[in-house]
Enzyme design. Structure first.
Site, short mmCIF file in Angstrom:
data_model
loop_
_atom_site.label_atom_id
_atom_site.label_comp_id
_atom_site.label_asym_id
_atom_site.label_seq_id
_atom_site.Cartn_x
_atom_site.Cartn_y
_atom_site.Cartn_z
N LYS A 84 -5.64 -4.58 -2.13
CA LYS A 84 -6.36 -4.95 -3.35
C LYS A 84 -5.46 -4.78 -4.58
CE LYS A 84 -10.39 -3.61 -6.06
NZ LYS A 84 -11.47 -2.65 -6.19
N ARG A 142 -3.62 2.96 -2.32
CA ARG A 142 -3.91 1.81 -1.45
C ARG A 142 -3.33 2.02 -0.05
NH1 ARG A 142 -7.76 0.42 -4.56
NH2 ARG A 142 -7.24 -0.77 -6.40
#
Length: 125
Positions: free
Chosen positions: A65, A27
């Site tokens: 996310k 991420r």
């Protein structure tokens, strides 16, 4: 952080890593700015302890996310492009056959851009 490593698959086995640390690293890469290295706040604190000469700048909160909003930092460039400051390494201008390399001019190939060397962050024991 903790990870689990294993070989996955029977027909086409692949070595894989699993764990929250792996997901967070992915991420950080996918939400980073182009050409920049982004890290989590936890990683930034460890870097500051292990090597205070590595400069980091606060990026701020970034939506991630599966994790919500995370405070992240960006690595600041601390080297000149190509070789570290104060490096005494010189670029070899001799060809394998003993002749000199030409730089520019007709018939010469354009030089490829060199990437800076990777930055090594020591592991925590």
């Amino acid at each position: 952080g903790p990870v689990v490593a294993n070989v996955v698959g029977r027909r086409n086995p692949r070595y894989s890593l699993f764990g929250d640390s792996v997901n967070t690293a992915s991420r950080m890469e996918s939400t980073s700015l182009p050409g920049r290295v982004q890290c989590s706040e936890k990683s930034a604190k460890l870097i500051m302890i292990q090597d205070p000469e590595i400069r980091l700048e606060l990026r701020g909160e970034v939506p991630v996310k599966g994790k919500g909003s995370m405070v992240t930092y960006l690595l600041k460039a601390s080297r000149t492009r190509g070789k570290p400051k104060g490096s005494k390494l010189k670029r070899d201008t001799k060809k394998a056959d003993g002749g000199e390399r030409r730089s520019g001019g007709e018939g010469s190939k354009p030089e490829e851009k060199q990437r800076p060397p990777p930055i090594h962050v020591p592991a925590i024991s």
